[in-house]
Design a protein around this motif. Structure first.
Motif, PDB file in Angstrom:
ATOM      1  N   PHE A 165     -50.655 -40.903 -18.154  1.00 21.47           N
ATOM      2  CA  PHE A 165     -51.711 -40.228 -17.402  1.00 21.47           C
ATOM      3  C   PHE A 165     -52.851 -39.880 -18.351  1.00 21.47           C
ATOM      4  O   PHE A 165     -52.643 -39.244 -19.367  1.00 21.47           O
ATOM      5  CB  PHE A 165     -51.167 -38.953 -16.749  1.00 21.47           C
ATOM      6  N   ARG A 166     -54.032 -40.316 -17.993  1.00 19.33           N
ATOM      7  CA  ARG A 166     -55.179 -40.064 -18.860  1.00 19.33           C
ATOM      8  C   ARG A 166     -55.724 -38.661 -18.704  1.00 19.33           C
ATOM      9  O   ARG A 166     -56.289 -38.101 -19.635  1.00 19.33           O
ATOM     10  CB  ARG A 166     -56.276 -41.074 -18.572  1.00 19.33           C
ATOM     11  N   ARG A 167     -55.561 -38.115 -17.516  1.00 17.64           N
ATOM     12  CA  ARG A 167     -56.069 -36.770 -17.261  1.00 17.64           C
ATOM     13  C   ARG A 167     -54.929 -35.870 -16.804  1.00 17.64           C
ATOM     14  O   ARG A 167     -54.026 -36.296 -16.088  1.00 17.64           O
ATOM     15  CB  ARG A 167     -57.135 -36.798 -16.175  1.00 17.64           C
ATOM     16  N   MET A 168     -55.012 -34.631 -17.177  1.00 17.61           N
ATOM     17  CA  MET A 168     -54.000 -33.670 -16.787  1.00 17.61           C
ATOM     18  C   MET A 168     -54.003 -33.471 -15.271  1.00 17.61           C
ATOM     19  O   MET A 168     -52.958 -33.292 -14.656  1.00 17.61           O
ATOM     20  CB  MET A 168     -54.246 -32.341 -17.495  1.00 17.61           C
ATOM     21  N   ARG A 169     -55.176 -33.565 -14.653  1.00 19.15           N
ATOM     22  CA  ARG A 169     -55.272 -33.376 -13.200  1.00 19.15           C
ATOM     23  C   ARG A 169     -54.495 -34.453 -12.449  1.00 19.15           C
ATOM     24  O   ARG A 169     -53.809 -34.158 -11.464  1.00 19.15           O
ATOM     25  CB  ARG A 169     -56.734 -33.374 -12.778  1.00 19.15           C
ATOM     26  N   SER A 170     -54.569 -35.691 -12.893  1.00 20.09           N
ATOM     27  CA  SER A 170     -53.829 -36.749 -12.209  1.00 20.09           C
ATOM     28  C   SER A 170     -52.324 -36.570 -12.400  1.00 20.09           C
ATOM     29  O   SER A 170     -51.534 -36.855 -11.497  1.00 20.09           O
ATOM     30  CB  SER A 170     -54.275 -38.129 -12.685  1.00 20.09           C
ATOM     31  N   GLN A 198     -50.866 -33.645 -12.662  1.00 21.73           N
ATOM     32  CA  GLN A 198     -50.508 -32.536 -11.780  1.00 21.73           C
ATOM     33  C   GLN A 198     -50.417 -32.998 -10.328  1.00 21.73           C
ATOM     34  O   GLN A 198     -49.529 -32.577  -9.594  1.00 21.73           O
ATOM     35  CB  GLN A 198     -51.510 -31.405 -11.918  1.00 21.73           C
TER      36      GLN A 198
END
Length: 53
Positions: free
Chosen positions: A4-9, A11
């Motif tokens: 996952f490149r972003r923490m939001r994705s 989550q």
């Protein structure tokens, strides 16, 4: 987590995965086979109804 490149994705995925996993995760070792199959069939039917809506 490295995929996952972003923490939001991450989550988003974790929240969806946990609700789906909890819906279909039945304790096989606690129930008899007939009850386990009944619970799995009910969960699958409910899932299909949710997707159809």
């Amino acid at each position: 987590m490295s995929r996952f490149r972003r923490m939001r994705s991450l989550q988003k995925f974790a929240s969806v995965h946990s609700s789906v996993h909890n819906h279909f995760n039945h304790q096989r070792n606690i129930d008899s086979r007939a009850r386990f199959k009944l619970l799995c069939d009910a969960a699958l039917l409910e899932w299909r109804e949710l997707l159809a809506a």
